[in-house]
Write an enzyme that holds these catalytic residues in place. Sequence first.
Site, short mmCIF file in Angstrom:
data_model
loop_
_atom_site.label_atom_id
_atom_site.label_comp_id
_atom_site.label_asym_id
_atom_site.label_seq_id
_atom_site.Cartn_x
_atom_site.Cartn_y
_atom_site.Cartn_z
CG ASN A 9 -1.70 1.24 1.43
OD1 ASN A 9 -1.77 2.08 0.52
ND2 ASN A 9 -2.33 1.40 2.59
CD1 TRP A 10 3.54 1.00 -3.05
CD2 TRP A 10 3.64 2.35 -4.85
NE1 TRP A 10 4.29 0.37 -4.02
CE2 TRP A 10 4.37 1.17 -5.13
CE3 TRP A 10 3.56 3.34 -5.83
CZ2 TRP A 10 5.01 0.97 -6.36
CZ3 TRP A 10 4.20 3.13 -7.05
CH2 TRP A 10 4.91 1.96 -7.31
CE LYS A 11 -0.20 3.34 4.73
NZ LYS A 11 -0.24 3.48 6.19
CG HIS A 95 -5.98 1.95 4.96
ND1 HIS A 95 -5.61 2.93 5.84
CD2 HIS A 95 -4.94 1.08 4.89
CE1 HIS A 95 -4.39 2.66 6.29
NE2 HIS A 95 -3.95 1.54 5.72
CD GLU A 97 -3.13 5.64 6.62
OE1 GLU A 97 -3.03 5.72 5.39
OE2 GLU A 97 -2.24 5.14 7.35
CD GLU A 167 -3.74 -2.48 7.15
OE1 GLU A 167 -2.65 -2.77 6.65
OE2 GLU A 167 -4.29 -1.38 6.95
N GLY A 173 2.23 2.21 10.72
CA GLY A 173 3.20 3.28 10.57
C GLY A 173 3.87 3.68 11.88
CB SER A 212 4.85 -1.88 12.06
OG SER A 212 4.45 -0.53 12.24
N GLY A 233 2.67 -1.24 4.25
CA GLY A 233 2.74 0.20 3.97
C GLY A 233 4.18 0.62 3.72
N GLY A 234 4.80 1.23 4.72
CA GLY A 234 6.14 1.80 4.58
C GLY A 234 7.15 0.89 3.91
P1 PGA Z 1 2.63 0.17 7.65
O1 PGA Z 1 1.17 0.43 6.99
O2 PGA Z 1 3.15 -1.12 7.08
O3 PGA Z 1 3.46 1.36 7.22
O4 PGA Z 1 2.43 0.11 9.11
C1 PGA Z 1 0.28 -0.61 6.76
C2 PGA Z 1 -0.99 -0.07 6.14
O5 PGA Z 1 -1.42 1.03 6.49
O6 PGA Z 1 -1.59 -0.73 5.28
#
Ligand code: PGA
Length: 251
Positions: A9-11, A95, A97, A167, A173, A212, A233-234
């Site tokens: 997930n590049w966001k 998600h 967010e 999640e 993050g 994470s 994500g990251g």
């Molecule tokens: P993260 O994000 O791996 O940076 O914690 C995961 C996500 O939001 O899908």
Amino acid sequence: MRCRLVAGNWKMHGSLAANQALLAALKARLRQVEGVSYAVCVPFPYLNQVSAALTGTPVAWGAQTLSEHDAGAYTGEVSGAMLREFGCRYVIVGHSERRSLFGETDQQVAAKFMAAQRCGLVPILCVGETLEQRERGDTQEVVGRQFETVLNAAGIAGFVSAALAYEPVWAIGTGKTATPAQVQEVHAFLRALAAKRDQGIAQELSVLYGGSVKPGNAKELFAMADVDGGLIGGASLVADDFVAICEAASR
Ligand code: PGA
């Protein structure tokens, strides 16, 4: 046996130049492994670039949200049919967010899930509790409600071609990963909810963990009985890390 999936997930990250380097590395290094799928979910403007780079590779691609509507006067929105035109296989829905920063409700998430399926996209439905909710002992109630709203709207049959991603908001993050035991507990709970409606579909449902995930913890998380991959994500922005996590998903 259920399929495993590792989805990045590049966001809201990337640039044409940075993406090119990352995609070239994925293309060069990721090999098809039986029973394991890989994907990157990217910002809309990069779908063309991603489809050009990844067509013919083992890596699929998708988007991070979509409109619940099929077409119409919805300024700024993107439909599932548009995503299909760019070769998307997956789309993330719900998600945390999107829920917390953009006010998406459980009902709206359910509508997006169904809009994705109307277009032949595979939705990756995210559920997860905040730290406060976990500390209050409300984890199962929260993730159960989020999952069941979609189950009630789409039916269990909607999960024949969908993935679920647990999640925990407090792990996203933050560098704070849920322990494998915490993850397994929630995944088993979610699968049991699905099994109340259909045993067979529940057994085949891919339940991903996100929050994470790094090369150093992926293997132990993916080793849990009800963990079928990850939403990353990251670490999905760093070629070495994403490749290592994908490799950790092969049995
Ligand atoms: P993260 O994000 O791996 O940076 O914690 C995961 C996500 O939001 O899908």
